[in-house]
Design an enzyme around this catalytic site. Structure first.
Site, mmCIF file in Angstrom:
data_model
loop_
_atom_site.group_PDB
_atom_site.id
_atom_site.type_symbol
_atom_site.label_atom_id
_atom_site.label_comp_id
_atom_site.label_asym_id
_atom_site.label_seq_id
_atom_site.Cartn_x
_atom_site.Cartn_y
_atom_site.Cartn_z
ATOM 1 N N GLU A 241 -5.780 -2.377 -6.577
ATOM 2 C CA GLU A 241 -6.233 -3.744 -6.462
ATOM 3 C C GLU A 241 -6.899 -4.275 -7.725
ATOM 4 O O GLU A 241 -7.586 -3.531 -8.425
ATOM 5 C CB GLU A 241 -7.236 -3.879 -5.307
ATOM 6 N N TRP B 128 -13.339 2.151 -2.798
ATOM 7 C CA TRP B 128 -13.618 0.981 -3.628
ATOM 8 C C TRP B 128 -15.107 0.701 -3.710
ATOM 9 O O TRP B 128 -15.602 0.246 -4.733
ATOM 10 C CB TRP B 128 -12.848 -0.256 -3.164
ATOM 11 N N HIS C 170 -2.287 -5.605 -6.544
ATOM 12 C CA HIS C 170 -2.367 -6.853 -5.796
ATOM 13 C C HIS C 170 -3.803 -7.387 -5.829
ATOM 14 O O HIS C 170 -4.739 -6.668 -6.134
ATOM 15 C CB HIS C 170 -1.870 -6.677 -4.355
ATOM 16 N N HIS D 100 -7.904 -9.514 1.339
ATOM 17 C CA HIS D 100 -6.917 -10.025 0.396
ATOM 18 C C HIS D 100 -6.728 -11.524 0.641
ATOM 19 O O HIS D 100 -6.528 -11.914 1.788
ATOM 20 C CB HIS D 100 -5.564 -9.343 0.606
ATOM 21 N N HIS E 1 0.820 -1.210 0.000
ATOM 22 C CA HIS E 1 0.000 0.000 0.000
ATOM 23 C C HIS E 1 0.859 1.267 0.000
ATOM 24 O O HIS E 1 0.447 2.291 -0.541
ATOM 25 C CB HIS E 1 -0.974 -0.027 1.184
ATOM 26 N N GLU F 71 -4.475 2.105 -2.322
ATOM 27 C CA GLU F 71 -5.014 0.807 -2.715
ATOM 28 C C GLU F 71 -4.918 0.725 -4.235
ATOM 29 O O GLU F 71 -5.387 1.617 -4.939
ATOM 30 C CB GLU F 71 -6.491 0.674 -2.304
ATOM 31 N N CYS G 163 -14.462 -7.260 2.733
ATOM 32 C CA CYS G 163 -13.423 -7.125 1.724
ATOM 33 C C CYS G 163 -12.071 -7.421 2.365
ATOM 34 O O CYS G 163 -11.861 -7.126 3.535
ATOM 35 C CB CYS G 163 -13.425 -5.749 1.088
ATOM 36 N N GLU H 167 -14.902 -11.666 9.798
ATOM 37 C CA GLU H 167 -15.317 -10.265 9.939
ATOM 38 C C GLU H 167 -16.765 -10.109 10.387
ATOM 39 O O GLU H 167 -17.066 -9.277 11.222
ATOM 40 C CB GLU H 167 -15.131 -9.500 8.615
ATOM 41 N N TYR I 96 -8.797 -1.030 -9.667
ATOM 42 C CA TYR I 96 -8.920 0.363 -9.262
ATOM 43 C C TYR I 96 -7.676 0.786 -8.499
ATOM 44 O O TYR I 96 -6.914 -0.045 -7.997
ATOM 45 C CB TYR I 96 -10.187 0.595 -8.420
#
Length: 173
Positions: free
Chosen positions: A111, A156, A29, A66, A23, A109, A64, A84, A99
């Site tokens: 991604e 995002w 990524h 990774h 980041h 970000e 959201c 989460e 984005y």
């Protein structure tokens, strides 16, 4: 220390690197975003915890994150949804998009985001380290809120929402 998967624009893995460093350097990524709807068609949103390292306190999609190196994307998405939001539900792959968004704290970000859709009507038990609040809202109400107070939503989410609505309208045809 959490590593993320570096990818090219075709989503081919080209390495891995620690999440904060990625980041800081704004490197592309792999990521995923989950949008869960209840049987009425309302979307489950969550407010990011105040302690998050970027976008704290902002509203966003259900989950959201990774995928970790060596993890399959959908398995990672299901695991993270449980971690989460305290539940799991079958997910359907929808689409991907790329984005790039810079934040006030110097992080960016960048991604390649895999979007998943789910349906769920059961109890939600969010992790307080990740989530300050949650709510179900209609797409019309969400769009109105984003238009009136865009600063209350993650970057995002504001990019993904119209793409999601386009994808959903194509599924109805």
């Amino acid at each position: 220390m959490t590593n993320v998967i570096l990818v090219n624009e075709q989503d081919i893995a080209i390495g891995e690197m620690e999440k904060i460093e990625v980041h800081e350097k704004a490197l592309l990524h792999r990521a995923f975003s989950i949008f869960v709807f209840n049987s009425k068609g309302d979307m489950l949103l969550h407010q990011r915890a105040a302690g998050k390292y970027h976008s704290p306190g902002l509203w966003t999609n259900t989950c959201c994150s990774h995928p970790q190196p060596g993890e399959e994307i959908e398995a990672s998405a299901l695991k993270r949804l449980q971690e989460e939001m305290g539940f799991t539900t079958p997910l359907r792959r929808a689409f991907t998009f790329i984005y790039k968004a810079a934040f006030d704290n110097g992080l960016t970000e960048h991604e390649l985001d895999h979007v998943f859709i789910g349906r769920y009507d059961g109890p939600v038990a969010p992790n307080p380290e990740e989530v300050d609040d949650y709510k179900y809202e209609s797409l019309a109400a969400i769009n109105e809120q984003v238009a009136q107070q865009p600063q209350q939503f993650t970057e995002w989410f504001k990019i993904a929402l119209p793409k999601l609505e386009t994808w959903m309208s194509l599924q109805e045809k």
